[in-house]
Write a protein that holds these residues in place. Structure first.
Motif, mmCIF file in Angstrom:
data_model
loop_
_atom_site.group_PDB
_atom_site.id
_atom_site.type_symbol
_atom_site.label_atom_id
_atom_site.label_comp_id
_atom_site.label_asym_id
_atom_site.label_seq_id
_atom_site.Cartn_x
_atom_site.Cartn_y
_atom_site.Cartn_z
ATOM 1 N N HIS A 110 2.208 1.699 -3.376
ATOM 2 C CA HIS A 110 1.082 2.001 -4.265
ATOM 3 C C HIS A 110 0.655 3.468 -4.126
ATOM 4 C CE1 HIS A 110 -3.272 0.797 -5.595
ATOM 5 N NE2 HIS A 110 -2.762 1.781 -6.315
ATOM 6 N N LEU A 111 0.482 3.915 -2.869
ATOM 7 C CA LEU A 111 0.027 5.301 -2.646
ATOM 8 C C LEU A 111 1.056 6.308 -3.160
ATOM 9 C CD1 LEU A 111 -1.519 5.140 0.956
ATOM 10 C CD2 LEU A 111 -2.724 5.234 -1.237
ATOM 11 N N LEU A 112 2.320 5.885 -3.223
ATOM 12 C CA LEU A 112 3.382 6.800 -3.650
ATOM 13 C C LEU A 112 3.748 6.592 -5.119
ATOM 14 C CD1 LEU A 112 5.434 6.567 -0.361
ATOM 15 C CD2 LEU A 112 4.329 8.628 -1.267
ATOM 16 N N ASN A 113 2.871 5.890 -5.833
ATOM 17 C CA ASN A 113 3.164 5.579 -7.237
ATOM 18 C C ASN A 113 3.332 6.838 -8.081
ATOM 19 O OD1 ASN A 113 3.586 3.699 -9.298
ATOM 20 N ND2 ASN A 113 1.461 3.896 -10.001
ATOM 21 N N GLY A 114 2.586 7.897 -7.751
ATOM 22 C CA GLY A 114 2.672 9.129 -8.542
ATOM 23 C C GLY A 114 3.742 10.084 -8.032
ATOM 24 N N TYR A 115 4.441 9.687 -7.005
ATOM 25 C CA TYR A 115 5.432 10.575 -6.390
ATOM 26 C C TYR A 115 6.756 10.476 -7.145
ATOM 27 C CZ TYR A 115 8.209 12.878 -2.846
ATOM 28 O OH TYR A 115 9.044 13.744 -2.200
ATOM 29 N N LYS B 27 0.831 -1.208 0.000
ATOM 30 C CA LYS B 27 0.000 0.000 0.000
ATOM 31 C C LYS B 27 0.870 1.264 0.000
ATOM 32 C CE LYS B 27 -3.892 1.984 2.508
ATOM 33 N NZ LYS B 27 -4.823 1.801 3.625
ATOM 34 N N LEU B 28 1.925 1.234 0.795
ATOM 35 C CA LEU B 28 2.815 2.405 0.868
ATOM 36 C C LEU B 28 3.381 2.726 -0.518
ATOM 37 C CD1 LEU B 28 4.417 4.473 2.648
ATOM 38 C CD2 LEU B 28 6.180 2.721 2.871
ATOM 39 N N ILE C 89 2.200 -13.210 -1.049
ATOM 40 C CA ILE C 89 2.005 -12.789 -2.448
ATOM 41 C C ILE C 89 0.621 -12.155 -2.620
ATOM 42 C CG2 ILE C 89 1.909 -13.594 -4.855
ATOM 43 C CD1 ILE C 89 4.697 -13.791 -3.633
ATOM 44 N N GLU C 90 -0.393 -12.790 -2.051
ATOM 45 C CA GLU C 90 -1.755 -12.245 -2.178
ATOM 46 C C GLU C 90 -1.856 -10.863 -1.545
ATOM 47 O OE1 GLU C 90 -4.431 -15.174 -0.524
ATOM 48 O OE2 GLU C 90 -4.594 -16.253 -2.436
ATOM 49 N N GLY C 91 -1.272 -10.716 -0.362
ATOM 50 C CA GLY C 91 -1.333 -9.428 0.333
ATOM 51 C C GLY C 91 -0.621 -8.338 -0.456
ATOM 52 N N TYR C 92 0.564 -8.661 -0.955
ATOM 53 C CA TYR C 92 1.340 -7.652 -1.693
ATOM 54 C C TYR C 92 0.626 -7.290 -3.001
ATOM 55 C CZ TYR C 92 5.475 -5.104 -3.271
ATOM 56 O OH TYR C 92 6.338 -4.121 -3.691
#
Ligand code: GN1
Ligand code: MG
Length: 356
Positions: free
Chosen positions: A133-138, A130-131, A274-277
């Motif tokens: 992912h949320l910073l994908n546009g950074y 998630k971390l 793997i599922e969680g990531y």
């Protein structure tokens, strides 16, 4: 352990030894961490940054601050445990050559040293995914490396060969099997190099220390709450984070286990990881990255084996040890885990395909 620290450190944050109690906590190799409890029951985490390892603490503070600002506007509900400023508004307190920081304490959460159910692997992997992912546009160029070459496998291999050239004979002799194993697996370095600069293998914002004790889970449900220990939050490749989860979640025993017959991969924990990531990352991973999912484990486990072996050959100057050959034992442990990844390769790849 209860203890006292210089009054200046407490005063910087508006406390005093009269108003707080400190207890040393945590199991990391690097920083010293304390739980600070005030007279009226408020809790904080106080940390002393190890400047032998992190020689540019400002890079850490600036990275965390920049990311915190971005997340505050883009994802205001996301819990990102950035440091609490000093009374003077500083991100850290610099005192007698030491750097200190105060972090929020997140109530009703728990951090584990080992995993006891696959749900913990799923939730932890999801939080680290998630971390990123949320910073994908950074823009990762805004962040500085906090340790140069930290997960550069070529550089780690080079450090190993330097240590090998300099090592005392008795150390080299006692590690001869592991040295041979390290040399024999050089193809992992070649494979890493063949991808490192590939266009479809982007730099992302990566945590770089995804062991289970670096994520807070809800006390009873074990739902993921947030990640902690942001010292190595910096640009990197996704294989660093997913690989370190494989290194630390799949086996029931840690890197300190000396009975190698216990070093086995738990397939249900692998699937959960793997599922969680992927629950956060599958939407943004490139096809090239997806092809490297299993490689991430080999890359990190091999690198950690090299790092322990290198340190052993150097006379154990980096990783604290409880007995003289502990870093050699840790290297043996990691090489065993690596061999498990190779032996179970087909099954593991099958699980990955099912999850994708
Ligand atoms: C160190 O201190 P700790 O446990 O968070 C190391 C990691 C290793 C780990 C192995 C800055 O982390 O890279 O994977 O030990 N951190 C640094 O236990 O070197
Ligand atoms: Mg750490």
């Amino acid at each position: 352990m209860e203890l006292n620290l210089a009054e200046e450190i407490l005063l910087a944050y508006g406390f005093s030894s009269e108003t707080v109690v400190l207890n040393q906590i945590g199991s990391g190799h690097i920083n010293r961490t304390f739980l600070l409890t005030t007279k009226n029951g408020e809790k904080y985490i106080l940390q002393n940054i190890n400047t032998h390892v992190f020689n540019d603490p400002n890079a850490i503070a600036n990275n965390i601050n920049a990311v915190a600002k971005y997340l505050k506007t883009k994802s205001p509900n996301y819990l990102f445990p950035a440091p609490v400023a000093t009374e003077g508004g500083e991100l850290m307190f610099h005192f007698e050559e030491q750097y200190w920081r105060l972090l929020p304490f997140v109530p009703n959460t728990i951090a584990f040293d080992t995993l006891s159910e696959p749900k913990q692997a799923y939730e932890a992997a999801k939080q680290f995914g998630k971390l990123t992912h949320l910073l994908n546009g950074y823009n990762t160029e805004n962040l500085k490396p906090t340790i140069i070459g930290f997960h550069d496998l070529s550089w780690r291999y080079e450090q190993f060969t330097l240590a090998l050239n300099e090592a005392k004979d008795d150390l080299k002799n006692s590690a001869s099997n592991e040295i041979e194993t390290a040399l024999h697996h050089h193809f992992i370095v070649d494979y890493y190099n063949s991808y490192e600069r590939s266009n479809n293998f982007p730099d992302r914002v990566i945590h770089h220390d995804t062991k289970i004790s670096n994520v807070l889970l809800a006390e009873h449900s074990f739902d993921g709450i947030c990640v902690i220990d942001l010292d190595t939050l910096m640009p990197g490749k996704f294989i660093s984070d997913l690989g370190d989860m494989m290194r630390t979640y799949l086996c029931a025993f840690s890197e300190n286990e000396t009975d190698l017959s216990k070093i086995k991969i738990r397939l249900d924990y692998f699937r959960a990881t793997i599922e969680g990531y992927l629950s956060e990352m599958s939407a943004i991973l490139t096809e090239t990255e997806k092809d490297l999912i299993l490689f991430s484990g080999k890359y990190i486990v091999y690198m950690q084996a090299l790092r322990f072996l290198t340190d052993y050959l150097n006379g154990s100057i980096y990783y604290p040890i409880a007995y003289p050959t502990q870093n050699l034992d840790r290297a043996k442990n990691q090489f065993k885990l690596l061999s498990e990844l190779f032996e179970n390769e087909k099954v593991l790849q099958g699980i990955i395909e099912e999850c994708l």
